[in-house]
Motif scaffolding. Structure first.
Motif, PDB file in Angstrom:
ATOM      1  N   SER A  23       0.834  -1.209   0.000  1.00  0.00           N
ATOM      2  CA  SER A  23       0.000   0.000   0.000  1.00  0.00           C
ATOM      3  C   SER A  23       0.867   1.257   0.000  1.00  0.00           C
ATOM      4  CB  SER A  23      -0.917   0.017   1.224  1.00  0.00           C
ATOM      5  OG  SER A  23      -0.161  -0.019   2.419  1.00  0.00           O
ATOM      6  N   ASP A  45      -5.336  -4.028  -1.917  1.00  0.00           N
ATOM      7  CA  ASP A  45      -3.926  -4.205  -1.549  1.00  0.00           C
ATOM      8  C   ASP A  45      -3.819  -5.066  -0.300  1.00  0.00           C
ATOM      9  OD1 ASP A  45      -3.231  -2.308   0.980  1.00  0.00           O
ATOM     10  OD2 ASP A  45      -4.767  -1.354  -0.275  1.00  0.00           O
ATOM     11  N   GLY A  68      -1.579  -4.253   2.083  1.00  0.00           N
ATOM     12  CA  GLY A  68      -1.167  -3.385   3.182  1.00  0.00           C
ATOM     13  C   GLY A  68       0.301  -3.409   3.527  1.00  0.00           C
TER      14      GLY A  68
END
Length: 395
Positions: free
Chosen positions: A44, A73, A75
């Motif tokens: 991300s 995403d 992360g």
């Protein structure tokens, strides 16, 4: 069959030519109704070239969302090393498996996301759909473990094809593949409506930077990375600046900022005139930058395939001058110059272009038709449709 659903896996959304290219391709194919595209990004945000780049701040992310493409995403934070298969958590794999289960075809942007596919496959979570790796380097040995993952996925029979942006790329990766993997080569192209000459836009950026209208301007559009060899560019600046007291030099890309101490040190070490070097960092107005320039320079040492900056600059009227990496010589054939990896030779090439600037500009503009994105999108559409049809027959 209904409109094919295509999932693209990104290592992350951050500055870089390959991300620009792939994002342009899938947004174009999504908007024209050829496919239904979605994106899963492992990261991300990215910490690269000394800068933190959040995904949501990236122009590529905005292009995807504005086109109506779903972006999710895991992360993570992207760094220099791509995430290994064993590093993914159960929660991350659950998100990825859900995204993959809704796809008819999976594309990966470069080889770095292949670790995620290997992790899914090892746990029985990878659906039996065609997988194509979109490749954008000419030296896979600099990809670290990711090129090994490419070979493992090919050996397992799960990798269906590769789509390379240059012949040099396809040839370089061939030894990591099995004969069963199809290899496509689709040269890069750019949106000619965006990258086009606008004479009245030559001055705004020059005025902002305090550059006279008659001063020669050399643009270096690259990230601060050894692959791009910014040290060689700066040594060429030092050599050229001694010959031409008017010339100005613009550096833009990740890490090309005044607060990058390594770049400041490199300028000093090269003996380049800091007061004539404009460090602009990451830009989302590159057509405007190219229109202010006379030359778009590339001094890469390795890894380049079909460098996008040369095509973009030429489409705006700037003359490309590049070292001989990947397919760069073919890209600039008839419109620019190819140099050895030597600062004085590069400076000499810049001087030659400046001395015959109208001729070189006319050649670049006359060749715009050959670098348009239309034929590139048609080729990607055909390749992806072929993969989707294969999946449909198998089902």
């Amino acid at each position: 069959m209904s409109r094919p659903r295509i999932l693209s896996l990104y290592e992350g959304l951050f500055a870089g030519g390959a991300r620009v290219l792939h994002t342009n391709v899938i947004t174009g194919l999504h908007v024209d109704g050829a496919h239904e595209h979605s994106v899963l990004s492992i990261a991300s945000q990215a910490r690269r070239e000394g800068a933190l780049q959040p995904m949501t701040d990236d122009p590529r992310y905005r292009w995807l969302r504005e086109a109506g493409i779903e972006v999710s995403d895991l992360g993570r934070e992207a760094g220099v090393v791509a995430p290994a298969p064993e590093s993914f958590t159960a929660a991350e794999l659950e998100i990825a498996a859900d995204a993959a289960a809704r796809a008819d075809v999976i594309l990966t942007l470069k080889e770095q996301p292949l670790g995620l596919l290997l992790a899914l496959d090892a746990r029985g979570l990878l659906p039996d759909v065609p997988i194509a790796a979109c490749l954008h380097r000419s030296d896979p040995t600099h990809s670290g473990a990711a090129v090994r993952w490419l070979g493992e996925l090919a050996a397992s029979g799960r990798l269906t094809s590769t789509i390379s942006c240059a012949e040099s790329t396809s040839d370089a990766y061939a030894r990591f593949l099995t004969p069963a993997v199809d290899r496509f080569v689709i040269p890069n192209g750019v949106d000619l409506a965006r990258y086009r000459p606008k004479p009245y836009e030559r001055m705004p950026l020059r005025t902002q930077l305090g550059i006279a209208g008659a001063a020669p301007v050399v643009v270096f559009a690259a990230r601060f990375d050894a692959m791009k060899d910014p040290g060689l560019f700066l040594r060429a600046v030092a050599s050229h600046a001694r010959r031409d007291a008017r010339a100005q030099y613009v550096m833009c890309g990740a890490g090309m900022t005044a607060d990058n101490t390594a770049l400041t040190a490199a300028i000093t070490e090269a003996g380049a005139p800091a007061d004539r070097i404009h460090r602009l960092g990451i830009r989302d107005d590159m057509p405007r930058v190219y229109r202010s320039a006379d030359i778009v320079a590339l001094t890469s040492a390795f890894g380049e395939a079909s460098p996008l900056c040369l095509i973009e600059g030429a489409a705006c009227g700037a003359t490309p001058v590049t070292t001989a990496v990947g397919d760069a010589a073919q890209v600039v054939s008839g419109i620019g110059l190819v140099t050895p990896h030597d600062a004085d030779a590069i400076a000499g090439a810049w001087a030659k272009v400046i001395a015959r600037r109208p001729d070189y500009r006319a050649a670049a503009l006359a060749a715009r038709h050959r670098v348009g994105s239309g034929r590139m999108l048609d080729a990607y559409r055909g390749a992806i449709d072929g993969l989707a049809e294969r999946a449909d027959v198998a089902a």
